[in-house]
Design a protein around this motif. Structure first.
Motif, PDB file in Angstrom:
ATOM      1  N   UNK A  35       0.825  -1.212   0.000  1.00  0.00           N
ATOM      2  CA  UNK A  35       0.000   0.000   0.000  1.00  0.00           C
ATOM      3  C   UNK A  35       0.856   1.257   0.000  1.00  0.00           C
ATOM      4  N   UNK A  36       1.914   1.261   0.787  1.00  0.00           N
ATOM      5  CA  UNK A  36       2.787   2.441   0.825  1.00  0.00           C
ATOM      6  C   UNK A  36       3.476   2.651  -0.520  1.00  0.00           C
ATOM      7  N   UNK A  37       3.877   1.546  -1.167  1.00  0.00           N
ATOM      8  CA  UNK A  37       4.520   1.667  -2.483  1.00  0.00           C
ATOM      9  C   UNK A  37       3.544   2.170  -3.534  1.00  0.00           C
ATOM     10  N   UNK A  38       2.237   1.955  -3.303  1.00  0.00           N
ATOM     11  CA  UNK A  38       1.241   2.427  -4.262  1.00  0.00           C
ATOM     12  C   UNK A  38       0.951   3.915  -4.133  1.00  0.00           C
ATOM     13  N   UNK A  39       1.335   4.552  -3.013  1.00  0.00           N
ATOM     14  CA  UNK A  39       1.019   5.972  -2.820  1.00  0.00           C
ATOM     15  C   UNK A  39       1.627   6.844  -3.918  1.00  0.00           C
ATOM     16  N   UNK A 195       8.392   9.716  -9.271  1.00  0.00           N
ATOM     17  CA  UNK A 195       7.461   8.924  -8.473  1.00  0.00           C
ATOM     18  C   UNK A 195       7.706   7.420  -8.646  1.00  0.00           C
ATOM     19  N   UNK A 196       8.061   7.006  -9.867  1.00  0.00           N
ATOM     20  CA  UNK A 196       8.379   5.585 -10.061  1.00  0.00           C
ATOM     21  C   UNK A 196       9.640   5.215  -9.275  1.00  0.00           C
ATOM     22  N   UNK A 197      10.623   6.119  -9.249  1.00  0.00           N
ATOM     23  CA  UNK A 197      11.833   5.857  -8.457  1.00  0.00           C
ATOM     24  C   UNK A 197      11.500   5.748  -6.975  1.00  0.00           C
ATOM     25  N   UNK A 198      10.625   6.629  -6.509  1.00  0.00           N
ATOM     26  CA  UNK A 198      10.212   6.560  -5.101  1.00  0.00           C
ATOM     27  C   UNK A 198       9.495   5.243  -4.826  1.00  0.00           C
ATOM     28  N   UNK A 200       9.861   2.393  -6.450  1.00  0.00           N
ATOM     29  CA  UNK A 200      10.859   1.319  -6.444  1.00  0.00           C
ATOM     30  C   UNK A 200      11.664   1.320  -5.150  1.00  0.00           C
ATOM     31  N   UNK A 201      12.013   2.528  -4.676  1.00  0.00           N
ATOM     32  CA  UNK A 201      12.753   2.604  -3.420  1.00  0.00           C
ATOM     33  C   UNK A 201      11.920   2.055  -2.260  1.00  0.00           C
ATOM     34  N   UNK A 202      10.631   2.386  -2.260  1.00  0.00           N
ATOM     35  CA  UNK A 202       9.761   1.871  -1.207  1.00  0.00           C
ATOM     36  C   UNK A 202       9.598   0.365  -1.312  1.00  0.00           C
ATOM     37  N   UNK A 203       9.508  -0.145  -2.551  1.00  0.00           N
ATOM     38  CA  UNK A 203       9.395  -1.599  -2.727  1.00  0.00           C
ATOM     39  C   UNK A 203      10.661  -2.300  -2.244  1.00  0.00           C
ATOM     40  N   UNK A 204      11.827  -1.736  -2.602  1.00  0.00           N
ATOM     41  CA  UNK A 204      13.085  -2.332  -2.151  1.00  0.00           C
ATOM     42  C   UNK A 204      13.209  -2.286  -0.633  1.00  0.00           C
ATOM     43  N   UNK A 205      12.774  -1.168  -0.038  1.00  0.00           N
ATOM     44  CA  UNK A 205      12.838  -1.051   1.416  1.00  0.00           C
ATOM     45  C   UNK A 205      11.912  -2.065   2.083  1.00  0.00           C
ATOM     46  N   UNK A 206      10.677  -2.188   1.536  1.00  0.00           N
ATOM     47  CA  UNK A 206       9.753  -3.167   2.101  1.00  0.00           C
ATOM     48  C   UNK A 206      10.261  -4.591   1.956  1.00  0.00           C
ATOM     49  N   UNK A 207      10.829  -4.898   0.776  1.00  0.00           N
ATOM     50  CA  UNK A 207      11.375  -6.249   0.588  1.00  0.00           C
ATOM     51  C   UNK A 207      12.575  -6.498   1.491  1.00  0.00           C
ATOM     52  N   UNK A 208      13.359  -5.431   1.747  1.00  0.00           N
ATOM     53  CA  UNK A 208      14.516  -5.592   2.624  1.00  0.00           C
ATOM     54  C   UNK A 208      14.082  -5.931   4.041  1.00  0.00           C
ATOM     55  N   UNK A 209      12.946  -5.369   4.463  1.00  0.00           N
ATOM     56  CA  UNK A 209      12.443  -5.681   5.801  1.00  0.00           C
ATOM     57  C   UNK A 209      12.053  -7.148   5.933  1.00  0.00           C
ATOM     58  N   UNK A 210      11.753  -7.790   4.791  1.00  0.00           N
ATOM     59  CA  UNK A 210      11.430  -9.219   4.806  1.00  0.00           C
ATOM     60  C   UNK A 210      12.689 -10.056   4.584  1.00  0.00           C
ATOM     61  N   UNK A 211      13.567  -9.567   3.690  1.00  0.00           N
ATOM     62  CA  UNK A 211      14.760 -10.344   3.345  1.00  0.00           C
ATOM     63  C   UNK A 211      15.726 -10.441   4.522  1.00  0.00           C
ATOM     64  N   UNK A 212      15.872  -9.364   5.297  1.00  0.00           N
ATOM     65  CA  UNK A 212      16.832  -9.387   6.406  1.00  0.00           C
ATOM     66  C   UNK A 212      16.535 -10.491   7.414  1.00  0.00           C
ATOM     67  N   UNK A 213      15.273 -10.631   7.899  1.00  0.00           N
ATOM     68  CA  UNK A 213      15.011 -11.764   8.803  1.00  0.00           C
ATOM     69  C   UNK A 213      15.213 -13.119   8.140  1.00  0.00           C
TER      70      UNK A 213
END
Length: 486
Positions: A35-39, A195-198, A200-213
Motif C-alpha cells: 500500500x505504501x509503495x502504491x502511494x 514517483x516511479x523511483x520513489x 521502487x525505493x519503497x518496494x526495495x525497502x519493504x522487501x529488505x524488511x522481509x529479506x533481512x530476517x
C-alpha cells in the motif's frame, strides 16, 4: 511543490519513521509495504489525469475559438460581397429603396467587423477597415463612380489583410498550445521518473524488511548445520511468523547442543569404561604369555593366542567408537595427493592375521588420488574389516581402484550372503548390524559402514552397494577429484 511531490515526500517520511511498516505479522508487513509503495503511483495517476483533463479542456477551448474566428471571417467576407452589390445597385438606381439596402448592408458589415476585431485584438487592419466603412456611409455623396471603385478596392485589400492576420493569429495560438503541451509532457516525464523511483525505493525497502530476517534464518540454519559457535541474538523487529521460526531454530540449536553433549559424553564414557577392564585383560594375557606365572602348555598357548586376538579386536572396536565420535566433529576435509598403493599395503598388514583364511585380488588402476588421507584410511579399514567379518571363508576379497575424469571409485567386494535390496538404504545408518554370524564371533557395533558413508560424505562423495560379476557383495565409495589443497 505539486501535490504529487508532497505525497511522495509524505510516503518517504512514513517509511523512514517506520510508522507504516512496523507491523506485527508478515501478512501485514507485505500488505503495508504494498500500500505504501502504491502511494506515489496513485499520486502519479492523479497528476496524469489532471494534466490530461487540462489538455483536453485547452484543446476544446482553442478549437472552438479558432472555429468561431474562421466562421466570423467567412461571415465578414459574405457581408462585404453583399455590401459591394448594394453599393453598385445604388449607383445605378439612385432611389431610397437601394439606399435602404446599402444602409442595412453597411450595418451588417460593421457588426461582423466588430465581432472579429473585438474578439481577436491581434488582427491587423481593423482600424483601417473601420475608417473605410465610415467613408462608405457617405455613399450618397459619391458622384463619381471612380470614388466608389477606389473605396471598394481599398475594402477588399483591407479584408485580405485581415484574412492574413487571422491566419497568423491562429498559427501563433497553435504554436503556444503546442509549447504548453510539450512543457506538460516534459513535466509529466520528470514527475513519472521521480514517483516511479520513489515507488521502487519503497518496494526495495519493504522487501529488505522481509529479506533481512530471512537471511538471518538462513545464517542460523547454516550455523546449526556446521555447528559454528553461538547463534546470533533473537530479532526484536522481525514479523511474528519469522520471529517464531527464529525462536524455534534457537530451541533446535539448544536441543542439538544437548544431544551432542550427551552423545559425546556417552561415547567417551563408554570407551573409557571399556578400556579399563580391557587393559587388565591385556596385562594378564601378557603375564601369562611371558611365563611370569608359570610355563604354559601347547594347548594353553593356543588358547592364550586366541584371547590375545580377542582383546586386540575388542580394542579395535573401542577405537571405532572414539573414531566415530571424532568423525562426526570433523567438517572440513583436507585434500592432498594420497598414495593409495602404500595405504592399501598398510591396511593389509594391519589385518594380516584376519586375512590368513582369505585370498586377495588387488587391482589399482591409479596409484594416487586426491583425498583426505585420514578419512580415506578409515574407509579402507572399515571396508576390509567388514569383508573379513562377513565374507565367506577361503574366498577372495577384491580391492579395486578406478578413476575417471571427475571421480575416484574404491570397490571392496567379497563372496558371501547377498544383501537384500530393501535393506541397502538402511545399511549405512549407525548401529545397523548385518545379518548372519560374523567370522570373528564378535558382536559388531554397527558403526563400520556408517563411518564409511560419513567419511565419503565429508569428502563430498557417497557410498553405495553395486552388483558385480566377480563377487556376491561389493561396496563402492565415490570420491570427487579436485585440485590438491594445502
Amino acid at each position: 511543490m505539486s501535490k504529487s511531490q508532497r505525497y511522495a515526500m509524505l510516503a518517504t517520511s512514513l517509511i523512514e519513521s517506520g510508522s507504516l511498516l512496523r507491523l506485527g505479522s508478515l501478512r501485514q508487513l507485505i500488505l503495508g509495504s504494498f500500500l505504501v509503495a502504491l502511494v506515489p503511483l496513485a499520486a502519479l495517476l492523479w497528476q496524469s489525469q489532471t494534466d490530461l483533463a487540462r489538455v483536453s479542456q485547452l484543446t476544446v477551448k482553442e478549437t472552438q475559438h479558432i472555429a468561431s474566428l474562421v466562421s466570423k471571417v467567412q461571415q465578414l467576407e459574405s457581408a462585404s460581397v453583399v455590401l459591394e452589390r448594394a453599393l453598385r445597385q445604388y449607383q445605378v438606381l439612385k432611389n431610397d429603396v437601394a439606399a435602404g439596402l446599402v444602409e442595412n448592408a453597411i450595418g451588417r458589415f460593421s457588426e461582423q467587423h466588430g465581432a472579429i476585431c473585438d474578439v481577436e485584438k491581434r488582427v491587423n487592419g481593423c482600424v483601417q477597415l473601420r475608417q473605410t466603412v465610415t467613408t462608405l456611409r457617405g455613399f450618397r455623396a459619391f458622384d463619381n463612380p471612380d470614388m466608389l471603385a477606389n473605396q471598394l478596392t481599398l475594402m477588399r485589400q483591407q479584408l485580405a489583410d485581415i484574412d492574413v492576420s487571422v491566419d497568423d493569429a491562429i498559427a501563433e495560438r497553435l504554436v503556444v498550445q503546442q509549447q504548453d503541451v510539450s512543457a506538460m509532457q516534459v513535466r509529466q516525464t520528470w514527475l513519472s521518473a521521480l514517483l516511479v523511483s520513489v515507488s521502487l525505493a519503497l518496494i526495495l525497502l519493504g522487501s529488505q524488511l522481509i529479506i533481512n530476517p530471512v537471511r538471518k534464518l538462513k545464517l542460523i540454519i547454516r550455523m546449526l548445520a556446521r555447528q559454528q559457535g553461538h547463534l546470533p541474538p533473537l530479532s526484536t523487529k522481525a514479523p511474528r511468523e519469522l520471529a517464531g521460526v527464529e525462536q524455534d531454530l534457537h530451541w533446535l540449536g539448544e536441543r542439538l547442543a544437548q544431544l551432542e553433549h550427551i552423545r559425546t559424553a556417552l561415547l567417551r564414557h563408554a570407551a573409557h569404561e571399556l578400556k579399563t577392564p580391557l587393559a587388565s585383560m591385556k596385562e594378564g594375557c601378557a603375564l601369562l604369555s611371558d611365563g611370569s606365572v608359570g610355563e604354559l602348555s601347547g594347548p594353553q598357548q593356543e588358547v592364550m593366542s586366541l584371547i590375545n586376538a580377542s582383546t586386540t579386536r575388542l580394542n579395535t572396536l573401542i577405537e571405532k567408537l572414539l573414531d566415530y565420535n571424532l568423525l562426526l566433529q570433523q567438517a572440513q576435509p583436507k585434500f592432498t595427493l594420497v598414495d593409495v598403493d602404500h595405504m592399501v599395503k598398510q591396511c593389509i598388514g594391519d589385518y594380516k592375521l584376519a586375512l590368513q583364511k582369505h585370498k586377495l585380488d588387488i587391482d589399482l588402476a591409479c596409484k594416487s588420488i586426491t583425498a583426505d588421507e585420514e578419512l580415506l584410511r578409515r574407509i579402507l579399514d572399515n571396508l576390509v574389516s567388514n569383508a573379513v567379518a562377513h565374507g565367506a571363508l577361503d574366498k577372495t576379497i577384491h580391492i579395486r581402484l578406478s578413476v575417471d575424469e571427475h571421480n575416484a571409485y574404491i570397490d571392496v567386494a567379497n563372496d558371501g550372503k547377498k544383501i537384500p535390496k530393501e535393506k541397502i538404504s538402511s545399511l549405512f545408518e549407525p548401529f545397523i548390524r548385518g545379518e548372519g554370524a560374523r567370522n570373528d564371533n564378535v558382536i559388531g557395533t554397527g558403526l563400520g559402514l556408517s563411518i564409511v558413508a560419513d567419511c565419503a560424505r565429508i569428502m563430498h562423495g557417497d557410498a553405495t552397494v553395486i552388483d558385480v560379476d566377480y563377487a556376491d557383495v561389493c561396496f563402492r565409495v565415490r570420491i570427487p577429484q579436485q585440485e590438491e589443497k594445502h
